[in-house]
Write a protein that holds these residues in place. Structure first.
Motif, PDB file in Angstrom:
ATOM      1  N   VAL A 194     -32.370  32.099 -36.332  1.00 21.96           N
ATOM      2  CA  VAL A 194     -33.093  31.207 -37.177  1.00 21.96           C
ATOM      3  C   VAL A 194     -32.339  31.150 -38.470  1.00 21.96           C
ATOM      4  O   VAL A 194     -32.383  32.220 -39.139  1.00 21.96           O
ATOM      5  N   THR A 195     -32.066  29.938 -38.799  1.00 18.72           N
ATOM      6  CA  THR A 195     -31.496  29.693 -40.029  1.00 18.72           C
ATOM      7  C   THR A 195     -32.450  28.610 -40.859  1.00 18.72           C
ATOM      8  O   THR A 195     -32.483  27.654 -40.408  1.00 18.72           O
ATOM      9  N   VAL A 196     -32.921  28.878 -42.025  1.00 12.05           N
ATOM     10  CA  VAL A 196     -33.643  28.104 -43.043  1.00 12.05           C
ATOM     11  C   VAL A 196     -32.712  27.506 -44.113  1.00 12.05           C
ATOM     12  O   VAL A 196     -32.208  28.453 -44.791  1.00 12.05           O
ATOM     13  N   LEU A 197     -32.652  26.210 -44.006  1.00 14.11           N
ATOM     14  CA  LEU A 197     -32.029  25.581 -45.248  1.00 14.11           C
ATOM     15  C   LEU A 197     -32.838  25.082 -46.153  1.00 14.11           C
ATOM     16  O   LEU A 197     -33.619  24.303 -45.899  1.00 14.11           O
ATOM     17  N   GLU A 198     -32.710  25.680 -47.541  1.00 15.63           N
ATOM     18  CA  GLU A 198     -33.785  25.091 -48.489  1.00 15.63           C
ATOM     19  C   GLU A 198     -32.920  24.659 -49.533  1.00 15.63           C
ATOM     20  O   GLU A 198     -31.917  25.246 -50.174  1.00 15.63           O
ATOM     21  N   LYS A 199     -33.067  23.396 -50.037  1.00 14.85           N
ATOM     22  CA  LYS A 199     -32.123  22.682 -50.966  1.00 14.85           C
ATOM     23  C   LYS A 199     -32.622  23.406 -52.305  1.00 14.85           C
ATOM     24  O   LYS A 199     -31.414  23.165 -53.311  1.00 14.85           O
ATOM     25  N   HIS A 200     -33.321  23.885 -52.876  1.00 15.49           N
ATOM     26  CA  HIS A 200     -33.496  24.562 -54.205  1.00 15.49           C
ATOM     27  C   HIS A 200     -32.963  25.905 -54.331  1.00 15.49           C
ATOM     28  O   HIS A 200     -33.027  26.596 -53.142  1.00 15.49           O
ATOM     29  N   ARG A 201     -33.022  26.476 -55.551  1.00 11.94           N
ATOM     30  CA  ARG A 201     -32.372  27.624 -55.626  1.00 11.94           C
ATOM     31  C   ARG A 201     -33.472  28.728 -55.828  1.00 11.94           C
ATOM     32  O   ARG A 201     -33.394  30.270 -55.541  1.00 11.94           O
ATOM     33  N   ASP A 202     -34.689  28.334 -55.606  1.00  8.47           N
ATOM     34  CA  ASP A 202     -35.912  29.250 -55.629  1.00  8.47           C
ATOM     35  C   ASP A 202     -37.259  28.575 -55.174  1.00  8.47           C
ATOM     36  O   ASP A 202     -36.926  27.237 -54.813  1.00  8.47           O
TER      37      ASP A 202
END
Length: 431
Positions: free
Chosen positions: A48-56
């Motif tokens: 599973v890969t989670v993509l989060e647009k923010h750096r934290d």
């Protein structure tokens, strides 16, 4: 990760994009739903890969309440001891004051089990905890600073996402299933063409921080209603995180007034001193949350699913959004783990997830809409009268056991989810 031949994209049909990497499940958004889903699927052995647009995960004015059913879930996952080490407030009752009359809206002390309270923890701490636990699993991959811009499709089926890498380069990630956990402005929801049912809400919300006075009681959450005003504030240690309700669409007109008018209103409602309110210097210190409430008619398509706020935007009333998003993730992980291990995501399973979670969401939203009409709309138009309280408020004052019932509905909810067997750990294995 291995690469895969390119599929066409939703935005540019027939145009080949960059070579795509491959994962078994792409989760878009690293909020409570996304991080919980990623953790659970990784514990099931799913890539599973989670993509989060923010750096934290550091964001102001996010949902900072962790409800009893989520606290129980953390215990089942072996994370209860870790969570207990986080700085947290403890809420056992939710109180409001209408004029000079106090009403206990919910009493969590009536609940069974070890968690008879709501924990008030900064959401970034909660998400960091989930991310750290998930990072221990070899099939988990969290990628920060990755902004999803659209979906890949092939013959009408969603086959993954297009996203901007941390350096701004366009990339593709292919997956049998893409799960939108990217909140009320969901890119996945919009790109998949999923339509919602929208509900009217009477208010928008101003969020502001107000310093605590010396000697103030710790751990309180309380609301004040009267004189055409409504506000709820939460103790965050050295300041109050305060939500001040305004009539829907009135933000621009109200900001035309001097900021001193708003400070005076807060002082009137809560008895706060001028010194406490010094931090509210200009309108830049007052953040607007445009509230909305809706839910998708269908949460899924071929190869794509939405959960949490991406599937159903909740009102801020009761602070139940985080809890419901987490519960969505647990239900999804339980039903998806086995097919995803085989590289499959049948639409019949996606439909089953929606059927499982539709009732709890509908009940919660119906309850919130009831509070809008019973309490918030009259408070804002000045017709809420402490001498003629709505029937439910009178019953809650007279019959304490009803406060336990509302505590259960708000703190546990309808059809609470338990951790699947494949995800459970003992504390010794996770400390």
């Amino acid at each position: 990760m291995r690469t895969t031949p390119n599929a066409t994209t939703a935005e540019n049909p027939g145009e080949a994009g960059p070579e795509a990497e491959q994962t078994q499940c792409c989760v878009v958004g690293g909020g409570p739903a996304g991080m919980m889903l990623g953790l659970l699927l990784a514990r099931a052995g799913v890539e599973v890969t989670v993509l989060e647009k923010h750096r934290d995960f550091l964001r102001d004015f996010r949902g900072d309440t962790v409800h009893p059913s989520t606290l129980r879930l953390l215990d089942e996952l072996g994370l209860g001891e870790r969570f207990a080490r986080l700085p947290a407030g403890r809420l056992e009752q939710m109180r409001i004051q209408v004029g000079g009359t106090t009403v206990v809206m919910a009493d969590f002390r009536w609940l069974r089990g070890p968690h008879r309270h709501v924990a008030m923890v900064p959401q970034w701490d909660f998400l960091d905890l989930l991310a750290a636990a998930a990072a221990e699993e070899p099939t988990f991959d969290l990628r920060m600073c990755r902004e999803v811009t659209g979906l890949r499709t092939d013959a009408g089926r969603v086959t993954g996402v297009r996203y901007l890498d941390a350096d701004g380069a366009e990339r593709e990630l292919a997956a049998p299933l893409t799960v939108g956990c990217d909140g009320r402005g969901s890119v996945v929801r919009r790109a998949a063409g999923l339509r919602s049912v929208d509900f009217e809400v009477p208010m928008d919300v101003w969020q502001v921080r107000v310093a605590k006075a010396d000697g103030a009681t710790d751990g309180e959450v309380f609301g004040r209603f009267g004189g055409g005003q409504a506000s709820v504030t939460m103790d965050r240690g050295d300041y109050y995180q305060t939500a001040y309700l305004i009539a829907k669409g009135s933000d621009e007109a109200l900001r035309a007034q001097d900021i001193s008018v708003f400070r005076a209103r807060l002082a009137e409602l809560f008895g706060w001193s001028e010194h406490q309110l010094e931090s509210v210097r200009t309108w830049d210190d007052v953040k607007l949350l445009r509230t909305e409430m809706n839910r998708l008619r269908r949460w899924y398509g071929d190869g794509v699913l939405c959960i949490g706020d991406a599937a159903h935007v909740m009102s801020p009333v009761g602070g139940v959004g985080v809890n419901i998003a987490v519960q969505d993730a647990v239900a999804a992980a339980r039903l998806l783990a086995e097919p995803l291990r085989r590289g499959q995501a049948p639409t019949s399973v996606l439909a089953k997830i929606q059927r499982r979670r539709s009732l709890p969401v509908a009940v919660a939203q119906r309850t919130q809409r009831g509070e809008h009409e019973m309490l918030l709309r009259p408070a804002l138009d000045g017709t809420l009268d402490e001498h003629d309280l709505p029937l439910l408020l009178r019953l809650l004052r007279r019959f304490p056991f009803l406060r336990g019932l509302t505590g259960y509905i708000g703190g546990v909810g309808i059809r609470p989810e338990r951790a699947p067997a494949f995800a459970r750990r003992s504390p010794a294995l996770t400390s």
